[in-house]
Scaffold this active site. Sequence first.
Site, PDB file in Angstrom:
ATOM      1  N   ARG A 109       0.831  -1.197   0.000  1.00 22.34           N
ATOM      2  CA  ARG A 109       0.000   0.000   0.000  1.00 22.34           C
ATOM      3  C   ARG A 109       0.871   1.255   0.000  1.00 22.34           C
ATOM      4  O   ARG A 109       1.945   1.268   0.616  1.00 22.34           O
ATOM      5  CB  ARG A 109      -0.852  -0.027   1.279  1.00 22.34           C
ATOM      6  N   THR A 383      -9.458   0.488  -9.801  1.00 28.61           N
ATOM      7  CA  THR A 383      -8.593  -0.515  -9.230  1.00 28.61           C
ATOM      8  C   THR A 383      -8.665  -1.725 -10.123  1.00 28.61           C
ATOM      9  O   THR A 383      -9.559  -1.830 -10.938  1.00 28.61           O
ATOM     10  CB  THR A 383      -9.120  -0.815  -7.811  1.00 28.61           C
ATOM     11  N   THR A 401      -3.984  -0.756  -7.278  1.00 25.79           N
ATOM     12  CA  THR A 401      -4.768   0.440  -7.592  1.00 25.79           C
ATOM     13  C   THR A 401      -3.957   1.725  -7.659  1.00 25.79           C
ATOM     14  O   THR A 401      -2.868   1.820  -7.079  1.00 25.79           O
ATOM     15  CB  THR A 401      -5.885   0.629  -6.531  1.00 25.79           C
ATOM     16  N   ASN A 403      -6.136   4.258  -7.042  1.00 24.86           N
ATOM     17  CA  ASN A 403      -7.336   4.816  -6.428  1.00 24.86           C
ATOM     18  C   ASN A 403      -8.297   5.265  -7.530  1.00 24.86           C
ATOM     19  O   ASN A 403      -9.077   4.469  -8.023  1.00 24.86           O
ATOM     20  CB  ASN A 403      -7.036   5.945  -5.446  1.00 24.86           C
ATOM     21  N   ASP A 425      -7.933   8.370   0.434  1.00 26.59           N
ATOM     22  CA  ASP A 425      -8.469   7.290   1.273  1.00 26.59           C
ATOM     23  C   ASP A 425      -8.296   7.573   2.769  1.00 26.59           C
ATOM     24  O   ASP A 425      -8.824   6.847   3.606  1.00 26.59           O
ATOM     25  CB  ASP A 425      -7.818   5.948   0.910  1.00 26.59           C
ATOM     26  N   SER A 454      -7.909   1.080   3.436  1.00 22.80           N
ATOM     27  CA  SER A 454      -8.390   0.574   2.151  1.00 22.80           C
ATOM     28  C   SER A 454      -9.607  -0.313   2.365  1.00 22.80           C
ATOM     29  O   SER A 454      -9.893  -0.746   3.483  1.00 22.80           O
ATOM     30  CB  SER A 454      -7.276  -0.250   1.502  1.00 22.80           C
ATOM     31  N   SER A 455     -10.313  -0.583   1.273  1.00 24.48           N
ATOM     32  CA  SER A 455     -11.401  -1.563   1.305  1.00 24.48           C
ATOM     33  C   SER A 455     -11.044  -2.814   0.501  1.00 24.48           C
ATOM     34  O   SER A 455     -11.872  -3.709   0.355  1.00 24.48           O
ATOM     35  CB  SER A 455     -12.677  -0.962   0.704  1.00 24.48           C
ATOM     36  N   GLY A 475     -13.615  -1.403  -6.884  1.00 22.03           N
ATOM     37  CA  GLY A 475     -14.947  -0.864  -6.585  1.00 22.03           C
ATOM     38  C   GLY A 475     -15.004  -0.032  -5.322  1.00 22.03           C
ATOM     39  O   GLY A 475     -16.097   0.208  -4.799  1.00 22.03           O
ATOM     40  N   GLY A 476     -13.840   0.397  -4.800  1.00 17.41           N
ATOM     41  CA  GLY A 476     -13.847   1.232  -3.604  1.00 17.41           C
ATOM     42  C   GLY A 476     -14.615   0.553  -2.481  1.00 17.41           C
ATOM     43  O   GLY A 476     -14.385  -0.623  -2.171  1.00 17.41           O
TER      44      GLY A 476
HETATM   45  O1  DON Z   1      -8.074   1.166  -1.352  1.00 16.86           O
HETATM   46  C1  DON Z   1      -9.238   1.419  -1.601  1.00 16.86           C
HETATM   47  O2  DON Z   1     -10.163   0.971  -0.968  1.00 16.86           O
HETATM   48  C2  DON Z   1      -9.560   2.308  -2.799  1.00 16.86           C
HETATM   49  N1  DON Z   1      -8.439   3.166  -3.073  1.00 16.86           N
HETATM   50  C3  DON Z   1      -9.900   1.433  -3.957  1.00 16.86           C
HETATM   51  C4  DON Z   1     -10.310   2.219  -5.162  1.00 16.86           C
HETATM   52  C5  DON Z   1     -11.097   1.432  -6.126  1.00 16.86           C
HETATM   53  O3  DON Z   1     -11.386   0.290  -5.936  1.00 16.86           O
HETATM   54  C6  DON Z   1     -11.549   2.159  -7.323  1.00 16.86           C
HETATM   55  N2  DON Z   1     -12.246   1.257  -8.213  1.00 16.86           N
HETATM   56  N3  DON Z   1     -13.286   1.332  -8.653  1.00 16.86           N
END
Ligand code: DON
Length: 572
Positions: A109, A383, A401, A403, A425, A454-455, A475-476
């Site tokens: 990360r 991502t 990712t 982000n 984030d 992060s998720s 997908g955040g």
């Molecule tokens: O780490 C995370 O949770 C976010 N930065 C992820 C971003 C993400 O999945 C964007 N995609 N759609």
Amino acid sequence: MIRRAGSTTLQCVLLIGILSGCRPLSKQAVSPGSYEHGVLADHAMVVSAHPVATAVGLDVLHAGGNAVDAAVAVHWALAVTSPWAGNIGGGGFLVLRLADGRSVSLDFREMAPAAATRDMFLGPDGQADPDRSEHGALSCGVPGSVAGLYALHDSLGHLPMARLMQPAIDLARKGCVLTPMEAHDLNGCMRKLQAYSTRPNAFTARCHWAAGDTLRQPELAATLERIRDQGPDGFYKGAIASAIVAEMARGGGLITAQDLASYRPVWRPVVEGRYRDAQVISMPPPSSGGVLLLQMLEGMEGMDVKRSGWQTAATVHRMVEVERRAFADRSVHFGDPRFTDVPVAGLLDNRYIAGRMADFDPYHATRSDRIMAGDPPGEHEQTTHFSIVDAAGNAVSCTTTLNGMYGSGVVVGDAGFVLNNEMDDFSAAPGVPNNYGLTGGEANAVAPGKRMLSSMAPTIVVRNGKLLMVLGSPGGATIPTCVFQVILNVVDHGMDMQQAVDAPRFHHQWMPDTIQAEVRSISKMDSLELVRMGHRFKVRRPIGRVDAILVRPDGKLEGGADPRGEDAAAGY
Ligand code: DON
């Protein structure tokens, strides 16, 4: 065999749904049995967001490489084929399970620069300013991918790193032909790339890209060659590091040569839990993804999901209520474990989760403003994900990712790669939602050298000691719920891999207090029933992009590439 998923049908359906202002419609289209299965193979499988990256991974496996080699090569390749998310300027997480049953995770990360401060994303009025955290040099965390790939390769890599990088170098130099979706996404980010890049670069070489155009990235090829020849120092020290620092100076960012030279990835024990007869292995903090996933699965144990049925009002209601409670915990308890005491064991304690579900009412929605984070006992789009299994049974699940799509929009001058905007984030201020609508507090405040929460949830599922599934998603905030739903689709609803990936999804993240649903994810009748219980709905664009592998009862591997993107599975 390579099969590339197509997204046209789904997009049309979504558009029709939104245009007609409808709620999710019938579930006929997803009833088990109405799907083609995914790509089948006897020995090994690669599923990634790009068919060329998938082919690179498969070629490495054919050449005698193991799952780690293939993962390294796929990651380098994605940095070229899919620069909207594949990266060397970002970071990620990876779960590795060896054929002998041992598992471990790798945290590469991004980190906050040493000069980062708690209030750096507040404007002069004291309010959080998303412009500062979402775009440009200030939004960049210290990248972790290159160090992560070398750490991974050092652990178990078999083929030389130069061999694993060469396909990416060749692709960058020769160029990749853009698909309609890729051209559309690049055009959509053009203003950001033009605004935040200070030097001419491959992406802004044209103002408008069309499907069929070739995107050549010679600067990136040269950067990759430098890394190939000098190892991680080729990125974290010397000319590339200087180019990153110069970019910071031009754009008001904070990353210094010292930040880059001192970046280190971290091997971490995985988090593990049981769901029915399966063992679920996933990513620990600083991602919240694995713990949330395990909390949600545990919260479903009290229900006979198979009997209750796929996406019926009763099943969706229960899933939403466990998601709501898990995400409430996320907003308070999660952050970088080096800075904050994340009470992982408490959050995963079965009695704690049962207690959280004690006020579950099978007939009525709980209002999110009546749910607060719990008090666990004891210690306290864009991502990309890929999944790989090799012939020996080693498995890699990796989510990486920048982000946002094309990250910060900062292309490092003359080095040809995009820097992340991962600083968004962090919680800019307590209770202020980030780009994914997620709020946080003290535990995820900005601090020097801290990893932002992060998720991401790269996950591996095991049954009776044998590999069952490898999966994950972008997908955040929706990442843990995507993985959650796909596991339920397989374990409870008996779907095969492709069905489970294709099946429409929904998502609830506590705040905002709304079920975000893909078109057709919940039937009209069940939606009405859920509204009667007190739930609110919002139809939204596709949720996640799951790339997954299932070991079927006959021993064959089934690759499920998500049709929401242009993902591809291939095996032998
Ligand atoms: O780490 C995370 O949770 C976010 N930065 C992820 C971003 C993400 O999945 C964007 N995609 N759609």
